[in-house]
Write a protein that holds these residues in place. Structure first.
Motif, PDB file in Angstrom:
ATOM      1  N   ILE A 255     -11.567   4.642 -11.649  1.00  0.00           N
ATOM      2  CA  ILE A 255     -11.563   4.580 -10.183  1.00  0.00           C
ATOM      3  C   ILE A 255     -11.475   3.133  -9.724  1.00  0.00           C
ATOM      4  CG2 ILE A 255     -12.942   5.003  -8.117  1.00  0.00           C
ATOM      5  CD1 ILE A 255     -14.102   7.463  -9.600  1.00  0.00           C
ATOM      6  N   ASP A 256     -12.259   2.261 -10.354  1.00  0.00           N
ATOM      7  CA  ASP A 256     -12.265   0.844  -9.977  1.00  0.00           C
ATOM      8  C   ASP A 256     -10.927   0.183 -10.266  1.00  0.00           C
ATOM      9  OD1 ASP A 256     -14.836   1.189  -9.137  1.00  0.00           O
ATOM     10  OD2 ASP A 256     -15.766   0.189 -10.860  1.00  0.00           O
ATOM     11  N   ILE A 257     -10.310   0.523 -11.402  1.00  0.00           N
ATOM     12  CA  ILE A 257      -8.999  -0.044 -11.741  1.00  0.00           C
ATOM     13  C   ILE A 257      -7.963   0.394 -10.712  1.00  0.00           C
ATOM     14  CG2 ILE A 257      -7.099   0.056 -13.395  1.00  0.00           C
ATOM     15  CD1 ILE A 257      -9.196   0.159 -15.620  1.00  0.00           C
ATOM     16  N   GLU A 258      -7.980   1.673 -10.362  1.00  0.00           N
ATOM     17  CA  GLU A 258      -7.018   2.184  -9.391  1.00  0.00           C
ATOM     18  C   GLU A 258      -7.189   1.501  -8.038  1.00  0.00           C
ATOM     19  OE1 GLU A 258      -5.591   6.440  -7.402  1.00  0.00           O
ATOM     20  OE2 GLU A 258      -7.207   6.386  -8.888  1.00  0.00           O
ATOM     21  N   GLU A 259      -8.425   1.325  -7.608  1.00  0.00           N
ATOM     22  CA  GLU A 259      -8.670   0.671  -6.318  1.00  0.00           C
ATOM     23  C   GLU A 259      -8.232  -0.784  -6.353  1.00  0.00           C
ATOM     24  OE1 GLU A 259     -12.790   1.320  -5.562  1.00  0.00           O
ATOM     25  OE2 GLU A 259     -12.490   3.378  -4.822  1.00  0.00           O
ATOM     26  N   GLU A 260      -8.480  -1.487  -7.460  1.00  0.00           N
ATOM     27  CA  GLU A 260      -8.073  -2.885  -7.582  1.00  0.00           C
ATOM     28  C   GLU A 260      -6.555  -3.002  -7.560  1.00  0.00           C
ATOM     29  OE1 GLU A 260      -7.859  -6.908  -7.901  1.00  0.00           O
ATOM     30  OE2 GLU A 260      -9.575  -5.645  -7.333  1.00  0.00           O
ATOM     31  N   GLU A 261      -5.865  -2.108  -8.236  1.00  0.00           N
ATOM     32  CA  GLU A 261      -4.404  -2.154  -8.247  1.00  0.00           C
ATOM     33  C   GLU A 261      -3.836  -1.852  -6.875  1.00  0.00           C
ATOM     34  OE1 GLU A 261      -3.221   0.437 -11.418  1.00  0.00           O
ATOM     35  OE2 GLU A 261      -3.613  -1.085 -12.961  1.00  0.00           O
ATOM     36  N   GLU A 262      -4.493  -0.966  -6.132  1.00  0.00           N
ATOM     37  CA  GLU A 262      -4.053  -0.686  -4.767  1.00  0.00           C
ATOM     38  C   GLU A 262      -4.253  -1.909  -3.876  1.00  0.00           C
ATOM     39  OE1 GLU A 262      -6.230   2.732  -3.570  1.00  0.00           O
ATOM     40  OE2 GLU A 262      -4.924   4.158  -4.619  1.00  0.00           O
ATOM     41  N   ARG A 263      -5.364  -2.637  -4.053  1.00  0.00           N
ATOM     42  CA  ARG A 263      -5.604  -3.850  -3.259  1.00  0.00           C
ATOM     43  C   ARG A 263      -4.554  -4.911  -3.577  1.00  0.00           C
ATOM     44  NH1 ARG A 263     -11.145  -2.510  -4.258  1.00  0.00           N
ATOM     45  NH2 ARG A 263     -11.184  -3.845  -6.105  1.00  0.00           N
ATOM     46  N   ARG A 264      -4.222  -5.060  -4.863  1.00  0.00           N
ATOM     47  CA  ARG A 264      -3.209  -6.046  -5.245  1.00  0.00           C
ATOM     48  C   ARG A 264      -1.848  -5.688  -4.670  1.00  0.00           C
ATOM     49  NH1 ARG A 264      -4.683  -6.822 -11.695  1.00  0.00           N
ATOM     50  NH2 ARG A 264      -6.657  -7.944 -11.380  1.00  0.00           N
ATOM     51  N   ALA A 265      -1.509  -4.411  -4.718  1.00  0.00           N
ATOM     52  CA  ALA A 265      -0.236  -3.972  -4.156  1.00  0.00           C
ATOM     53  C   ALA A 265      -0.190  -4.222  -2.654  1.00  0.00           C
ATOM     54  CB  ALA A 265      -0.018  -2.490  -4.455  1.00  0.00           C
ATOM     55  N   SER A 266      -1.323  -4.007  -1.982  1.00  0.00           N
ATOM     56  CA  SER A 266      -1.381  -4.237  -0.542  1.00  0.00           C
ATOM     57  C   SER A 266      -1.221  -5.719  -0.216  1.00  0.00           C
ATOM     58  CB  SER A 266      -2.712  -3.716   0.009  1.00  0.00           C
ATOM     59  OG  SER A 266      -2.827  -3.973   1.392  1.00  0.00           O
ATOM     60  N   ARG A 267      -1.870  -6.591  -1.026  1.00  0.00           N
ATOM     61  CA  ARG A 267      -1.739  -8.037  -0.793  1.00  0.00           C
ATOM     62  C   ARG A 267      -0.302  -8.494  -1.016  1.00  0.00           C
ATOM     63  NH1 ARG A 267      -6.975  -8.188  -3.345  1.00  0.00           N
ATOM     64  NH2 ARG A 267      -6.030  -8.684  -5.367  1.00  0.00           N
ATOM     65  N   ARG A 268       0.356  -7.958  -2.042  1.00  0.00           N
ATOM     66  CA  ARG A 268       1.758  -8.336  -2.282  1.00  0.00           C
ATOM     67  C   ARG A 268       2.635  -7.896  -1.123  1.00  0.00           C
ATOM     68  NH1 ARG A 268       0.586  -6.631  -7.641  1.00  0.00           N
ATOM     69  NH2 ARG A 268       1.553  -4.593  -7.207  1.00  0.00           N
ATOM     70  N   SER A 269       2.354  -6.695  -0.613  1.00  0.00           N
ATOM     71  CA  SER A 269       3.130  -6.186   0.505  1.00  0.00           C
ATOM     72  C   SER A 269       2.946  -7.052   1.754  1.00  0.00           C
ATOM     73  CB  SER A 269       2.712  -4.744   0.801  1.00  0.00           C
ATOM     74  OG  SER A 269       3.411  -4.230   1.910  1.00  0.00           O
ATOM     75  N   ASP A 270       1.705  -7.520   1.967  1.00  0.00           N
ATOM     76  CA  ASP A 270       1.438  -8.359   3.146  1.00  0.00           C
ATOM     77  C   ASP A 270       2.155  -9.690   3.068  1.00  0.00           C
ATOM     78  OD1 ASP A 270      -0.153  -6.391   4.160  1.00  0.00           O
ATOM     79  OD2 ASP A 270      -2.048  -7.275   3.470  1.00  0.00           O
ATOM     80  N   ARG A 271       2.374 -10.198   1.829  1.00  0.00           N
ATOM     81  CA  ARG A 271       3.013 -11.503   1.653  1.00  0.00           C
ATOM     82  C   ARG A 271       4.532 -11.428   1.740  1.00  0.00           C
ATOM     83  NH1 ARG A 271      -0.942 -12.121  -2.521  1.00  0.00           N
ATOM     84  NH2 ARG A 271       0.623 -11.572  -4.079  1.00  0.00           N
ATOM     85  N   GLU A 272       5.092 -10.233   1.568  1.00  0.00           N
ATOM     86  CA  GLU A 272       6.548 -10.100   1.605  1.00  0.00           C
ATOM     87  C   GLU A 272       7.060 -10.193   3.021  1.00  0.00           C
ATOM     88  OE1 GLU A 272       7.384  -6.410  -0.266  1.00  0.00           O
ATOM     89  OE2 GLU A 272       6.943  -7.130  -2.297  1.00  0.00           O
ATOM     90  N   PRO A 273       8.199 -10.896   3.232  1.00  0.00           N
ATOM     91  CA  PRO A 273       8.748 -11.007   4.584  1.00  0.00           C
ATOM     92  C   PRO A 273       9.288  -9.672   5.068  1.00  0.00           C
ATOM     93  CG  PRO A 273      10.276 -11.916   2.957  1.00  0.00           C
ATOM     94  CD  PRO A 273       8.992 -11.613   2.232  1.00  0.00           C
ATOM     95  N   ASN A 274       9.188  -9.432   6.371  1.00  0.00           N
ATOM     96  CA  ASN A 274       9.697  -8.190   6.963  1.00  0.00           C
ATOM     97  C   ASN A 274      11.224  -8.221   7.043  1.00  0.00           C
ATOM     98  OD1 ASN A 274       7.112  -7.140   7.321  1.00  0.00           O
ATOM     99  ND2 ASN A 274       6.832  -8.224   9.270  1.00  0.00           N
TER     100      ASN A 274
END
Length: 274
Positions: A255-274
């Motif tokens: 559960i913790d690994i899945e949540e951490e990977e989701e947070r990382r994916a969200s941070r990468r998405s936030d950094r990508e230009p629209n």
């Protein structure tokens, strides 16, 4: 006669087989044009020689019944999947090792499992059962199959997250994760690590067929792995080979690994230009 290329579950359906106890490998082979003989063999567990629409499968009579049964299904897999090649001689090592490739031995292993441990019969019996040696022993008794083939089925089609790892001469040969439950980023140790049951078994400091809870960092190089525990079971498959079963009875690490990977994916998405 059942034609080459017919899938295992279709073979069972054509023969009207609906229960594990009705899977008579000799009768199934005969319906496919193959006759099974049992004789002492050296250098291999089984072999097959075919000509035209007929084949002779010879299985090592010195092996335990479950091994003989799987070897019969394995050679029948060669006959049904790779007909046209004159002969196969297959060792116990090949049957234990070839589960993750794309070759004749892997195809034969999978055919044997699908024929002798069909999912339509296996899944209802495995549902909600713990991923342990006790469950494997129960299913081995029902399907009369080898522990390795049964353990693979349990990990891939059981109800809980688990992993199966096969080692030869202390080196990881292959491993399998349960479907959709264990993150693809989680890889087991290349070699059994100190303080794992597998390392103790390899060092002859532990009896075969043992289970116990161990820290997850004995198996996985992940941040904070020492916080989690997993159920480890192991058994020998040869003088220098063993198979390890890992079960996340407590799924918090996953559960913790899945949540951490989701947070990382969200941070990468936030950094990508629209």
């Amino acid at each position: 006669m059942i034609e080459a290329g017919t899938p295992p579950e279709k073979i069972l359906s054509l023969l009207g087989i609906t229960e594990p106890g009705d899977i008579d490998i000799e009768a199934v082979a005969f319906a496919c044009g193959a006759t099974i003989l049992r004789e002492p063999l050296t250098g291999c567990e089984a072999n097959i020689i075919g000509s035209g629409g007929k084949a002779i499968i010879t299985v090592n009579s010195k092996s335990i019944p479950g091994r003989q049964r799987f070897s019969s299904g394995h050679e029948l897999g060669h006959w049904m999947k790779d007909r046209g090649r004159n002969a196969f001689g297959c060792s116990k090592l090949q049957m234990n090792s070839e589960w993750s490739g794309n070759n004749a031995e892997t195809r034969a292993n999978r055919f044997a499992s699908d024929l002798l441990i069909p999912l339509s019969m296996f899944v209802p019996l495995a549902k909600n059962r713990s991923i342990t040696l006790e469950t494997i022993a129960y299913l081995v008794g029902v399907f009369r199959m080898s522990r390795t083939a049964t353990a693979i089925r349990l990990v891939q089609h059981g109800s809980f997250p688990a992993m199966l790892i096969h080692y030869e001469q202390g080196q990881r040969k292959w491993f399998l994760r349960s479907s959709n439950d264990v993150p693809s980023s989680l890889f087991p140790a290349e070699r059994p690590q100190p303080y794992s049951l597998a390392a103790a078994l390899l060092a002859n400091k532990l009896e075969d067929n043992k289970s116990g809870d161990v820290r997850a960092d004995r198996w996985f190089e992940r941040d904070n792995s020492q916080k989690y525990y997993i159920r480890e079971s192991c058994f020998r498959t040869g003088s220098d080979s063993l198979t390890v079963l890992l079960w996340w009875e407590d799924e918090q690490q996953l559960i913790d690994i899945e949540e951490e990977e989701e947070r990382r994916a969200s941070r990468r998405s936030d950094r990508e230009p629209n």
